[in-house]
Every structure is written in structure tokens, then in C-alpha cells.
Design a protein around this motif. Structure first.
Motif, short mmCIF file in Angstrom:
data_model
loop_
_atom_site.label_atom_id
_atom_site.label_comp_id
_atom_site.label_asym_id
_atom_site.label_seq_id
_atom_site.Cartn_x
_atom_site.Cartn_y
_atom_site.Cartn_z
N VAL A 125 0.86 -1.18 0.00
CA VAL A 125 0.00 0.00 0.00
C VAL A 125 0.90 1.24 0.00
O VAL A 125 1.65 1.47 0.95
CB VAL A 125 -0.94 0.01 1.22
N ILE A 126 0.85 2.00 -1.09
CA ILE A 126 1.76 3.14 -1.21
C ILE A 126 1.07 4.48 -0.94
O ILE A 126 1.74 5.49 -0.76
CB ILE A 126 2.43 3.17 -2.60
N ARG A 127 -0.26 4.47 -0.89
CA ARG A 127 -0.96 5.73 -0.63
C ARG A 127 -2.38 5.43 -0.16
O ARG A 127 -3.01 4.49 -0.64
CB ARG A 127 -1.01 6.59 -1.90
N ILE A 128 -2.87 6.22 0.80
CA ILE A 128 -4.26 6.11 1.28
C ILE A 128 -4.80 7.52 1.43
O ILE A 128 -4.14 8.39 2.01
CB ILE A 128 -4.34 5.40 2.64
N THR A 129 -5.99 7.78 0.90
CA THR A 129 -6.65 9.06 1.13
C THR A 129 -8.11 8.83 1.50
O THR A 129 -8.70 7.80 1.15
CB THR A 129 -6.59 9.99 -0.10
N ASP A 130 -8.70 9.79 2.20
CA ASP A 130 -10.13 9.75 2.50
C ASP A 130 -10.89 10.35 1.32
O ASP A 130 -10.63 11.50 0.93
CB ASP A 130 -10.43 10.56 3.76
N ASP B 90 -6.66 -11.36 0.72
CA ASP B 90 -6.68 -12.38 1.77
C ASP B 90 -6.25 -11.67 3.06
O ASP B 90 -5.08 -11.39 3.27
CB ASP B 90 -5.72 -13.52 1.42
N LEU B 91 -7.24 -11.37 3.92
CA LEU B 91 -6.99 -10.57 5.11
C LEU B 91 -6.90 -11.47 6.35
O LEU B 91 -7.67 -12.44 6.47
CB LEU B 91 -8.12 -9.55 5.31
N GLY C 68 -18.35 -4.89 9.56
CA GLY C 68 -17.59 -5.62 8.55
C GLY C 68 -16.16 -5.85 8.98
O GLY C 68 -15.37 -4.90 9.10
N ALA C 69 -15.80 -7.11 9.22
CA ALA C 69 -14.45 -7.42 9.72
C ALA C 69 -13.38 -7.02 8.71
O ALA C 69 -12.31 -6.52 9.09
CB ALA C 69 -14.35 -8.92 10.03
N ASN D 3 -8.43 0.27 9.92
CA ASN D 3 -7.76 0.48 11.22
C ASN D 3 -6.34 -0.06 11.29
O ASN D 3 -5.53 0.44 12.08
CB ASN D 3 -8.60 -0.16 12.33
N GLU D 4 -6.03 -1.08 10.49
CA GLU D 4 -4.71 -1.72 10.59
C GLU D 4 -3.77 -1.38 9.43
O GLU D 4 -2.56 -1.42 9.58
CB GLU D 4 -4.89 -3.24 10.67
N ILE D 5 -4.34 -1.09 8.28
CA ILE D 5 -3.51 -0.87 7.09
C ILE D 5 -3.07 0.60 7.01
O ILE D 5 -3.88 1.51 7.08
CB ILE D 5 -4.27 -1.27 5.81
N LYS D 6 -1.78 0.79 6.88
CA LYS D 6 -1.19 2.13 6.74
C LYS D 6 -0.36 2.16 5.44
O LYS D 6 -0.14 1.13 4.81
CB LYS D 6 -0.26 2.43 7.93
N GLU D 7 0.09 3.34 5.07
CA GLU D 7 1.00 3.43 3.93
C GLU D 7 2.27 2.64 4.28
O GLU D 7 2.84 2.80 5.35
CB GLU D 7 1.32 4.88 3.62
N GLY D 8 2.67 1.75 3.39
CA GLY D 8 3.81 0.86 3.64
C GLY D 8 3.39 -0.54 4.04
O GLY D 8 4.21 -1.46 4.01
N SER D 9 2.12 -0.73 4.43
CA SER D 9 1.63 -2.07 4.79
C SER D 9 1.60 -2.98 3.57
O SER D 9 1.48 -2.52 2.44
CB SER D 9 0.22 -1.99 5.38
N GLU D 10 1.69 -4.28 3.83
CA GLU D 10 1.59 -5.26 2.75
C GLU D 10 0.25 -5.98 2.82
O GLU D 10 -0.30 -6.21 3.90
CB GLU D 10 2.74 -6.26 2.82
N LEU D 11 -0.26 -6.35 1.64
CA LEU D 11 -1.50 -7.09 1.53
C LEU D 11 -1.28 -8.29 0.61
O LEU D 11 -0.56 -8.19 -0.39
CB LEU D 11 -2.61 -6.21 0.94
N THR D 12 -1.91 -9.42 0.93
CA THR D 12 -1.89 -10.58 0.05
C THR D 12 -3.09 -10.47 -0.89
O THR D 12 -4.23 -10.29 -0.44
CB THR D 12 -1.96 -11.88 0.86
N LEU D 13 -2.84 -10.57 -2.19
CA LEU D 13 -3.92 -10.35 -3.15
C LEU D 13 -3.82 -11.32 -4.31
O LEU D 13 -2.76 -11.88 -4.61
CB LEU D 13 -3.89 -8.91 -3.66
#
Length: 252
Positions: free
Chosen positions: A10-15, A44-45, A80-81, A88-98
Motif C-alpha cells: 500500500v503506497i498511498r491512502i486518502t479519504d 486475503d486478510l 464488517g471485519a 484500522n490496521e492498514i497504513k502506507e507501507g503495509s503489505e496485503l496478500t492479493l
């Protein structure tokens, strides 16, 4: 072919709104993340022991641009889990399995009829992708009607961007309609009266009988909540269109 699971960063998050975020995800192992507009990815969370309880699928909101980055727009669902984890847990720099891209909710080839993109909520995502792809790649097309059902003005995801696009491209019409706003210069109510009005106005004389008006050829793409899609399918067929003209992507 089913794509393998990959790691995305995740390289960027905006509202985008008070309850909606935009996530830009890079896939470092690929030079280019190639997909067809309208497709989705599955995340896959780490929210459950069983894999099928962890998987969440989201339509890609960006368009193919030759890079290894794509965008998702996600609404926070009460209870919604999956979305609570992402918010709440994912920030810029976080990794996700996709895994992806997947799906057959894609544009017709050729785009030889009017396109009605009818959506609610984050269902606008695949239509943003499709619209920009058509316009950026100069795909021959007829008129594109993006009919977006919202509750309040603040719910119109990508609203300013899509209004701007409409001013620049004569074949693109952006028509948000608001179910919980007072009447004014904007459309109010639900999506159904918008596309029904356009289709009724656009009828053409029949080739067999010029005195008989028939529906102008069109494709209808529906994305959003099940109730909207079920009602739209009935109404579109009531206007005289064949079931084969209707394509859908459910969520929720």
C-alpha cells in the motif's frame, strides 16, 4: 486462468468521504499490473482461520496505465471485519496478500451501442475504470451515461472528477441522483427514473414500421446493491430491452 497470490504494498491512502477510503496498491514483483477495466482483485486478510472467511473482493477503480499500481475505493461497513481491518490496521507501507485480476464484467467489443453504467456506492469503481479506458485509448463508442445513485451530496464518489470529465468529453454524461436531498438543479430520487427517462426520449422509428418507436440499442451495466440491480433488470426489460443487453456485478 486463476492468478497466483501475490504481495501488494500500500503506497498511498486518502479519504474520499467520511466512510470511504482510496487505497493505491503496488505489486513490486510485476513490472506492469495488467487488467481489463471492470475486473476485481481479491484480498486475503488475516481476520479468520478459514480462507473463505478471509477473502474480500473489490473492483479496481483505476484504469490500465502500464504501471504496477492500481487503486481500490472501499467503504467502511458497519460490523464488517474486512473493512474494519483495512481502515484500522492498514497504513502506507503495509503489505496485503492479493489475487487478481479476475472477473468477466468487462466492456463489449466493439462498443457499438450507447452504454448505461448504473451504480450505487462503491459500484462506481468499475465504471470509472471503463470510462477512462474508453476515452484514454480513444475506443470508438457511442454515448456513455454514468447514472450514480447516492443518498447525499457527500456520497458522490469521484464527483468533482467526473463532472470535470463531462465538461471535456461530449460523449460522456455524468448523472448523479440523490435520494435524500431536496429538489434543485440536481437529480433527486433513485437511478431508475433517470435511465428510464433517457431511454424513453431516445426511441427510434422501427425499420419495419417507421410509425412504431422502438428502444435505441444500448448495453446496460449494473453494479451495486442487489435490490437496485433486481429492480433495474425488471425495468430495463420493461422498456423493451433483451436480457442479453444487461450485465451485472453484485456486492453486499
Amino acid at each position: 486462468m486463476l492468478q497466483p497470490w501475490r504481495t501488494g504494498k500500500v503506497i498511498r491512502i486518502t479519504d474520499e468521504t467520511a466512510s470511504t477510503k482510496r487505497f493505491w496498491i503496488q505489486v513490486p514483483e510485476l513490472e506492469s499490473f495488467d487488467f481489463t477495466p471492470g475486473q476485481f482483485v481479491t484480498l486475503d486478510l488475516p481476520i479468520h482461520e478459514k480462507p473463505n472467511k478471509r477473502w474480500r473482493s473489490y473492483s479496481i477503480a483505476s484504469w490500465p496505465d502500464g504501471t504496477n499500481v492500481f487503486e481500490l475505493v472501499i467503504v467502511l461497513l458497519e460490523g464488517g471485519a474486512g473493512t474494519h481491518y483495512l481502515f484500522n490496521e492498514i497504513k502506507e507501507g503495509s503489505e496485503l496478500t492479493l489475487r487478481g485480476p479476475q472477473g468477466v464484467f468487462v466492456l463489449p467489443d466493439p462498443v457499438d451501442r450507447d452504454l448505461f453504467f448504473i451504480c450505487t456506492g462503491t459500484g462506481v469503481a468499475p465504471f470509472r475504470s471503463m470510462s477512462y479506458h474508453i476515452l484514454n485509448q480513444q475506443v470508438p463508442h457511442q454515448t456513455i451515461y454514468l447514472v450514480f445513485g447516492c443518498r447525499k451530496f457527500g456520497d458522490a464518489l469521484y464527483g468533482a472528477e467526473l463532472r470535470d470529465l463531462e465538461t471535456k468529453v461530449s460523449s460522456f454524461r455524468y448523472i448523479p441522483t440523490f435520494s435524500r436531498e431536496e429538489p434543485g438543479e440536481h437529480c433527486t430520487g433513485y437511478v431508475h427514473k433517470v435511465y428510464e427517462s433517457i431511454c424513453t426520449e431516445n426511441k427510434l422509428p422501427s425499420a419495419e414500421n417507421p410509425d412504431l418507436l422502438v428502444p435505441k440499442p444500448a448495453y446496460f451495466y449494473l453494479c451495486g446493491w442487489k435490490d437496485m440491480i433486481d429492480e433495474a433488470k425488471q425495468r430495463i426489460q420493461g422498456l423493451g430491452y433483451d436480457k442479453k443487453s444487461i450485465h451485472q456485478e453484485l456486492y453486499g
